[in-house]
Design an enzyme around this catalytic site. Structure first.
Site, mmCIF file in Angstrom:
data_model
loop_
_atom_site.group_PDB
_atom_site.id
_atom_site.type_symbol
_atom_site.label_atom_id
_atom_site.label_comp_id
_atom_site.label_asym_id
_atom_site.label_seq_id
_atom_site.Cartn_x
_atom_site.Cartn_y
_atom_site.Cartn_z
ATOM 1 N N GLU A 46 -3.906 6.419 -7.838
ATOM 2 C CA GLU A 46 -4.902 6.586 -6.784
ATOM 3 C C GLU A 46 -4.348 7.636 -5.827
ATOM 4 O OE1 GLU A 46 -6.007 3.117 -4.506
ATOM 5 O OE2 GLU A 46 -7.425 4.311 -3.328
ATOM 6 N N ARG A 273 6.710 -4.065 -13.117
ATOM 7 C CA ARG A 273 6.903 -2.859 -12.329
ATOM 8 C C ARG A 273 8.376 -2.694 -11.987
ATOM 9 N NH1 ARG A 273 4.200 -1.560 -7.713
ATOM 10 N NH2 ARG A 273 2.281 -2.287 -8.622
ATOM 11 N N LYS A 283 3.458 1.957 -1.271
ATOM 12 C CA LYS A 283 2.820 3.155 -0.710
ATOM 13 C C LYS A 283 2.442 2.944 0.747
ATOM 14 C CE LYS A 283 0.248 4.875 -4.646
ATOM 15 N NZ LYS A 283 -1.119 5.179 -5.041
HETATM 16 P P1 ATP Z 1 -1.723 0.799 -4.856
HETATM 17 O O1 ATP Z 1 -2.551 0.508 -6.067
HETATM 18 O O2 ATP Z 1 -1.317 -0.386 -4.079
HETATM 19 O O3 ATP Z 1 -2.223 1.914 -4.025
HETATM 20 P P2 ATP Z 1 0.271 1.613 -6.748
HETATM 21 O O4 ATP Z 1 1.720 1.867 -6.457
HETATM 22 O O5 ATP Z 1 -0.127 0.624 -7.763
HETATM 23 O O6 ATP Z 1 -0.331 1.312 -5.344
HETATM 24 P P3 ATP Z 1 -1.292 3.573 -8.165
HETATM 25 O O7 ATP Z 1 -1.673 4.908 -7.712
HETATM 26 O O8 ATP Z 1 -2.366 2.598 -8.461
HETATM 27 O O9 ATP Z 1 -0.334 3.007 -7.053
HETATM 28 O O10 ATP Z 1 -0.295 3.655 -9.378
HETATM 29 C C1 ATP Z 1 -0.525 4.464 -10.499
HETATM 30 C C2 ATP Z 1 0.118 3.860 -11.691
HETATM 31 O O11 ATP Z 1 1.512 3.690 -11.474
HETATM 32 C C3 ATP Z 1 -0.452 2.491 -11.994
HETATM 33 O O12 ATP Z 1 -0.740 2.429 -13.372
HETATM 34 C C4 ATP Z 1 0.636 1.545 -11.625
HETATM 35 O O13 ATP Z 1 0.626 0.437 -12.466
HETATM 36 C C5 ATP Z 1 1.893 2.385 -11.799
HETATM 37 N N1 ATP Z 1 2.939 1.942 -10.879
HETATM 38 C C6 ATP Z 1 2.866 1.882 -9.548
HETATM 39 N N2 ATP Z 1 3.995 1.383 -9.023
HETATM 40 C C7 ATP Z 1 4.814 1.106 -10.064
HETATM 41 C C8 ATP Z 1 6.139 0.559 -10.192
HETATM 42 N N3 ATP Z 1 6.835 0.196 -9.124
HETATM 43 N N4 ATP Z 1 6.649 0.430 -11.423
HETATM 44 C C9 ATP Z 1 5.956 0.811 -12.501
HETATM 45 N N5 ATP Z 1 4.706 1.328 -12.464
HETATM 46 C C10 ATP Z 1 4.139 1.476 -11.261
#
Ligand code: ATP
Ligand code: MG
Length: 576
Positions: A46, A273, A283
């Protein structure tokens, strides 16, 4: 040497592939002819922040899987369904970071916002089939009707609206007739389902907000649970890999994809994760630090953002090797920061040029070296890489050594310079301390007087004479003055061990950045290009910061030389 498998305590030989159960699933699916033997993955950020090391794990996994199979592709899809937090700045930075990490999406750049019209059509289709309805409960009422983990929910009084009424209301929602929150389009699944995600989840919410790509075209936006599976289906994704918190959403994912009539359904697979101890990985918290100016920006070298790691001196190769090493599991774990540091050390050991720089200089006068003389000495650029060659470094009567390398009254285990004692200067001579000058007021040592033994030069008759220590040094007249930034963990506690009621910013380490000025580095570093990386002998790896100018370099310490992580208590690497 065996390395602890971060998170699992077991050790594996270096260079062995880590376990990656998703790799096995994808290979088995292909072998079984599923999805027409296609492998299509996606990385779906996102655009509401900068990428961090956790995202790197997901990027390496998704792009890596695609690359392992002939014809495999990985899409970069911006999951941009939330107008209020998204910004083109983030779209830009995310693309830069994925490329910097070494991955290429080719033509496969997508935006969920490009599917808004298609998603809308699917929503109308669901209404027509009696599988979605417009609910007019308030948000509070909806929460009450949802039930709890132990109690089933109740049907909304609006659940049995006719298809016509639902269609009419939904079309008017789209036309912008209603205010935020007046109505919600919900899937009609099962309010008594033990899985709360299936209790008539929201598909569309009214939100009069401008979107960075679609502007004011839409007064309502699809939910993640609706947009995400459909985006995967539209793009023909075969394996939709996401983090563990979406495991309970998988039945809904499958429901949405099935109702949309997709023939080749993407398979959602969840993995744990990446969490790193003492690092800010959310984030929201990263944004808070940036907005409150508690760090210098998204690229502050103390942050685990890819921009921060890059500015700190991390290489894409080191990050990729780390991600491969930690493997892919179903169980949550916290990885120690030292494991990441181990990988950058390994990489820079192979490629970083060795130089000499003195962070806290102490002046040394070689009393028996001629006043105006100087000479050029040969220094090896990288003992790990003979092709890196040699350079010459100037030696003269007045030098700087590290203040820490001298003690007037050395304890037993201190083998470096002290009155009457000899040490070798790297690439130069053995010197002996014969006198100490002090500030008469403070008693602080301001200058050392030494003599040198000309026979001990490398190549000379006494070159092999043994002394207990070899020190780094620079020639005072030739040195370049530099600034150095040393980094310590940004947090003084691991956030996973802090109660969520606590103010996490209270754990920010006030000593996370230490600025050292008046450092003296060898003249070859004049004009060093920002981003270039060096090993300062005996001190660590350093990267030239963009704040540098040719005559005033600024260095970030990437990591010290000492492999502190080898001494880590391995129990800390076990799952919580
Ligand atoms: P949010 O959804 O709360 O804004 P997010 O860190 O999940 O935060 P995204 O932009 O949705 O951010 O993440 C993009 C991709 O990265 C998603 O597929 C998510 O599963 C993966 N991702 C995010 N944080 C991690 C992590 N700490 N370890 C592994 N994969 C991650
Ligand atoms: Mg997310």
């Amino acid at each position: 040497m065996g390395l602890p498998r971060g998170g699992y305590g077991e050790t594996v030989p270096e260079g062995t592939s880590a376990s990656n159960f998703i790799r096995d699933i994808v290979a088995a699916d292909r072998a079984a002819g599923k999805h027409g033997r296609r492998v299509v993955t996606r990385f779906p950020p996102e655009p509401n922040g900068y990428l961090h090391i956790g995202h790197a794990k997901s990027i390496c996994l998704n792009f890596g899987l695609a690359a392992e199979h002939p014809g495999g592709v990985c899409h970069l899809r911006f999951d941009d369904t939330n107008p209020t937090t998204e910004d083109p700045e983030y779209v830009e930075s995310i693309q830069e970071d994925v490329r910097w990490l070494g991955f290429d999406w080719g033509d496969h750049l997508f935006f969920a916002s490009d599917y808004f019209e298609q998603l809308y059509t699917v929503a109308e289709h669901l209404i027509t089939k009696g599988l979605a309805y417009v609910d007019s409960l308030s948000a509070d009422e909806m929460r009450q009707y949802r039930g709890t983990l132990t109690e089933p929910g109740k049907n909304s009084p609006y659940r049995d609206r006719s298809v016509d009424e639902n269609l009419d209301l939904f079309r008017r929602m789209r036309a912008g007739e209603f205010g935020d929150g007046a109505h919600v389009l919900r899937a009609k699944i099962d309010m008594a389902s033990p899985n709360v995600n299936l209790r008539d989840p929201a598909l569309y919410r009214i939100r009069h907000a401008a979107h960075y790509r679609t502007g004011r075209a839409w007064p309502m936006y699809p939910s993640y649970d609706f947009a995400h599976p459909l985006s995967d289906a539209i793009e023909g994704v075969t394996h939709s890999i996401c983090t563990l918190e979406f495991e309970d959403h998988r039945p809904l994912y499958d429901w949405v994809v099935a109702q949309a009539g997709t023939l080749d359904r993407p398979q959602q697979i969840e993995f744990a994760r990446l969490n790193i101890s003492h690092a800010v990985m959310s984030k929201r918290k990263l944004l808070e630090l940036v907005e409150n100016k508690q760090v210098a920006g998204w690229d502050d070298p103390r942050l685990p953002t890819l921009k921060g790691l890059r500015r700190r001196g991390y290489t894409p190769e080191a990050i990729r090797a780390f991600c491969e090493h930690i493997g892919v599991y179903k169980r949550d774990a916290v990885i120690e920061m030292q494991l990441l540091e181990h990988f950058i050390r390994e990489d820079l050991n192979k490629r970083a040029a060795r130089v000499m720089g003195v962070l806290r200089p102490l002046k040394v006068v070689i009393d028996n070296y001629p006043e105006q003389a100087s000479e050029e000495l040969d220094a090896v650029n990288n003992p790990e890489d003979p092709s890196a060659g040699t350079r010459s470094i100037p030696f003269s009567r007045t030098l700087y050594i590290e203040r820490d390398d001298f003690l007037e009254q050395p304890p037993k285990e201190f083998f470096r310079l002290a009155p009457g004692r000899e040490v070798r200067l790297r690439y130069a001579y053995i010197i002996k301390c014969v006198g100490v000058t002090k500030d008469p007021r403070t008693g602080e040592v301001t200058e050392l007087h030494c003599t040198y033994d000309p026979e001990t030069k490398s190549g000379g008759p006494e070159a092999r004479r043994k002394v207990k220590a070899t020190l780094h040094w620079v020639s005072a007249a030739h040195a370049v003055e530099a600034k150095v930034r040393l980094y310590n963990p940004l947090l003084s506690a691991d956030l996973s061990s802090i109660s969520t009621n606590d103010d996490w910013t209270a754990y920010l380490n006030p000593q996370s950045l230490e600025r050292v000025t008046g450092c003296q580095v060898e003249p070859s570093l004049r004009g060093a290009v920002p981003g270039s990386r060096f090993q300062f002998e005996r001190l660590g790896y350093f990267c030239v910061d963009p704040d540098s100018s040719p005559d005033h370099p600024v260095f970030n310490r990437t990591v010290s030389l000492k492999d502190a992580w080898a001494r880590l208590d391995k129990r800390q690497l076990s799952p919580r």
